[in-house]
Motif scaffolding. Structure first.
Motif, short mmCIF file in Angstrom:
data_model
loop_
_atom_site.label_atom_id
_atom_site.label_comp_id
_atom_site.label_asym_id
_atom_site.label_seq_id
_atom_site.Cartn_x
_atom_site.Cartn_y
_atom_site.Cartn_z
N PRO A 86 73.06 27.40 54.34
CA PRO A 86 72.02 28.29 54.87
C PRO A 86 72.23 28.53 56.38
N THR A 87 72.05 29.76 56.80
CA THR A 87 72.14 30.09 58.23
C THR A 87 70.99 31.03 58.57
N THR A 88 70.93 31.48 59.83
CA THR A 88 69.81 32.36 60.20
C THR A 88 70.01 33.74 59.59
N ILE A 89 68.92 34.46 59.46
CA ILE A 89 68.97 35.78 58.84
C ILE A 89 68.37 36.78 59.83
N SER A 90 68.91 37.98 59.86
CA SER A 90 68.37 38.98 60.78
C SER A 90 66.98 39.40 60.28
N LEU B 204 63.26 44.98 52.19
CA LEU B 204 62.54 44.38 51.06
C LEU B 204 61.10 44.88 50.91
N THR B 205 60.59 45.51 51.95
CA THR B 205 59.15 45.84 51.93
C THR B 205 58.78 46.86 50.85
N ASP B 206 59.75 47.70 50.45
CA ASP B 206 59.39 48.73 49.48
C ASP B 206 59.66 48.32 48.04
N ILE B 207 60.04 47.07 47.83
CA ILE B 207 60.23 46.61 46.44
C ILE B 207 58.85 46.54 45.78
N PRO B 208 58.71 47.13 44.59
CA PRO B 208 57.40 47.06 43.93
C PRO B 208 56.94 45.61 43.78
N SER B 209 55.65 45.40 44.01
CA SER B 209 55.00 44.08 43.92
C SER B 209 55.10 43.25 45.20
N VAL B 210 55.99 43.64 46.13
CA VAL B 210 56.06 42.88 47.39
C VAL B 210 54.90 43.29 48.28
N ARG B 211 54.06 42.31 48.63
CA ARG B 211 52.88 42.62 49.45
C ARG B 211 53.23 42.51 50.93
N ALA B 212 53.97 41.46 51.30
CA ALA B 212 54.33 41.28 52.71
C ALA B 212 55.63 40.51 52.82
N VAL B 213 56.40 40.83 53.84
CA VAL B 213 57.64 40.09 54.14
C VAL B 213 57.49 39.58 55.58
N THR B 214 57.57 38.26 55.74
CA THR B 214 57.37 37.67 57.06
C THR B 214 58.61 36.88 57.49
N PRO B 215 59.25 37.27 58.59
CA PRO B 215 60.35 36.43 59.11
C PRO B 215 59.76 35.13 59.67
N ARG B 216 60.32 34.01 59.29
CA ARG B 216 59.79 32.72 59.76
C ARG B 216 60.80 32.07 60.71
N VAL B 217 60.26 31.41 61.71
CA VAL B 217 61.11 30.72 62.68
C VAL B 217 60.79 29.22 62.60
N TRP B 218 61.72 28.46 62.14
CA TRP B 218 61.52 27.01 62.07
C TRP B 218 62.87 26.31 62.08
N GLY B 219 62.83 25.03 62.39
CA GLY B 219 64.08 24.27 62.44
C GLY B 219 63.82 22.88 62.98
N ALA C 165 66.73 27.76 70.13
CA ALA C 165 67.80 28.62 70.63
C ALA C 165 68.20 29.66 69.59
N LEU C 166 67.21 30.22 68.96
CA LEU C 166 67.45 31.23 67.93
C LEU C 166 67.53 32.60 68.62
N PRO C 167 68.62 33.35 68.40
CA PRO C 167 68.74 34.66 69.07
C PRO C 167 67.58 35.58 68.72
N ALA C 168 67.21 36.44 69.67
CA ALA C 168 66.13 37.40 69.40
C ALA C 168 66.52 38.26 68.21
N GLY C 169 65.57 38.49 67.34
CA GLY C 169 65.86 39.33 66.17
C GLY C 169 66.33 38.54 64.97
#
Lengths: 101, 389
Positions: B68-72, B79-94, B197-201
């Protein structure tokens, strides 16, 4: 009460003792679960702010702090009785010196 | 009549007290060990599952080289327009390694709009939630205690990013939530990003909530098509991980205990299945004074039942007390790991009556049956011949 009666009673109690113990432990477990249920709302509120529902049992350096998200291949390539490549627990802990180095 | 035989069996055991105690003690120890491992495993799994329902329906990670690595965070838009998806939230943790602790702490960022934590909803023991942009944090009670911090104190966590701010402790989690929060620091997303030290974005992963969780499998397939190489983790499948993770640990501990358990069971079998000269003589006398073979068999069966039942009851009681009343000393490190920050919260029993009955019957059944065959052999021999020999 005669000695014979006392002996019979003691014997009956011993034979049914697992049922009595299971009943008693069941009651204690029920009371503890009911007490834990009072925490359900706070656990629910907290869980929404956690990376995962994994327990804080071991540090992230071992890839097992959030085992469900980090263990390579979890939750798909795992299988019953597969040896853990980096177990967080076993019968013996490493020596303190090795651990704190 | 049967009750009289039962009473006789108890008296017979009292005459051979040392043997009965040794046999019962060994059996009780074996039952206590097996029961304790099961109690602890089930309790840990139930704790993990307790927080499971509030987790995101789907988590999307990016894999590089199978890890696993970081994701943009921009991938969220796919993903937001996939039917049934209510919300997509980028999470920052480590994780951040604390040299003073010789261990990692988990840093979790708080995205905007996250549900608040407070004294009122029972999550915090003291203080309040973090205010975005104020460089604040909430820490686990165990971690705050280890670092000697009180609300108002500031902590500069070690990081390779010189722009990371020191964080002010504004609250601690309730100690009863230690199992989830012992090593946890919650701050706002920007502080978490700076510390890690996670890059912006970039984000650690994306969490998705669905309007209909039953459609998770279909949504997961679509995510796989839109973000090739993504690792899609469905919430429902995680329950399987908990079973495997804790079941495997229990398996290791029980596996390590197999030689001891086998030695005890072989000893129990040897003691229970062998009929010594004194017992043979006793059986011969009983037959001579008019006891039938059936009566003798009942007496022997009752003897086994009395030892087996009381040992099982004692073993279950010891196993339960070991885990839930004493906090599992000795066994807890073997099953939960050697984390520097140990959650101290009491465990809650999750084992049910059917499992307790199962353990009891698994011990009692074979133990009682083992004693019947040798007793049958002794009871069917000629009493005179037995007494003469």
């Amino acid at each position: 009460m005669t000695t014979q009666r006392r002996t019979t009673l003691a014997a009956v109690v011993l034979v049914v003792s697992p049922v009595l113990v299971i009943g008693g432990l069941g009651l204690d477990a029920h009371a503890r679960r009911a007490a834990k249920e009072r925490d359900a709302a706070s656990i629910d509120a907290l869980a929404r702010r956690l990376p995962s529902s994994d327990l804080a049992l071991s540090g992230g350096a071992r890839w097992l702090r959030t085992v469900s998200l980090e263990e390579p291949g979890a939750a798909f390539a795992d299988g019953p009785a597969l040896p853990d490549p980096d177990p967080a627990g076993a019968a013996m802990a490493p020596p303190v010196e090795a651990w704190s180095r | 009549m049967r009750l009289s035989i039962l009473a006789f069996a108890l008296q017979a055991l009292a005459r051979r007290k040392a043997r009965a105690l040794a046999l019962g003690g060994g059996l009780a120890f074996a039952v206590a060990l097996v029961a304790a491992v099961i109690f602890l495993t089930e309790s840990l799994r139930a704790e993990a599952e307790r927080a499971h329902a509030a987790q995101p329906d789907i988590v999307v990670q990016k894999l590089v080289g199978g890890r696993p690595t970081t994701i943009s965070a921009a991938e969220a838009a796919k993903l937001t327009d996939i039917p049934s998806v209510r919300a997509v939230t980028p999470r920052v943790w480590g994780y951040v390694f604390l040299p003073s602790l010789q261990g990692n702490v988990t840093i979790m960022g708080t995205p905007r709009g996250a549900p608040p934590l407070s004294l009122a909803n029972g999550v915090l023991a003291e203080g309040r939630d973090v205010v975005p942009g104020a460089h604040e944090m909430i820490a686990g009670a165990e971690l705050a205690h280890f670092l000697g911090m009180r609300p108002g104190d500031e902590l500069g966590l070690p990081t390779g990013n010189p722009d990371a701010h020191a964080l002010k402790l504004v609250g601690t989690f309730r100690s009863s939530l230690d199992l989830y929060t012992a090593d946890l620091v919650i701050c706002d997303d920007d502080d978490a990003r700076a510390l890690l030290a996670l890059p912006a974005g970039d984000a650690t992963d994306l969490s998705l909530s669905l309007a209909n969780p039953a459609e998770a499998r279909v949504v997961a397939r679509t995510i796989g098509e839109r973000i090739p190489g993504a690792r899609v983790i469905e919430r429902d499948l995680l329950a399987r991980v908990y079973h495997l993770a804790y079941g495997r640990r229990a398996g290791f501990v029980l596996g390590a205990a197999i030689p001891a358990l086998l030695a005890l069971l072989v000893l129990a079998w040897d003691r229970a299945s062998g009929v010594g000269p004194d017992e043979r003589k006793e059986i011969a006398v009983l037959k001579a004074v008019g006891w039938s073979t059936s009566d003798v068999l009942w007496a022997k069966l009752f003897e086994s039942l009395l030892v087996g039942a009381s040992a099982t009851a004692l073993g279950l009681l010891l196993g339960y007390a070991w885990i839930f009343w004493l906090g599992a000393p000795g066994l807890r490190p073997a099953l939960v790991g050697w984390s520097v920050l140990y959650p101290r919260a009491a465990l809650t029993p999750a084992v049910d009556v059917a499992q307790l009955l199962g353990i009891s019957l698994a011990v009692l059944g074979p133990f009682a049956l083992l004693s019947v065959v040798p007793a049958w052999r002794a009871a069917t021999t000629d009493p005179l011949e037995t007494m003469r020999s």
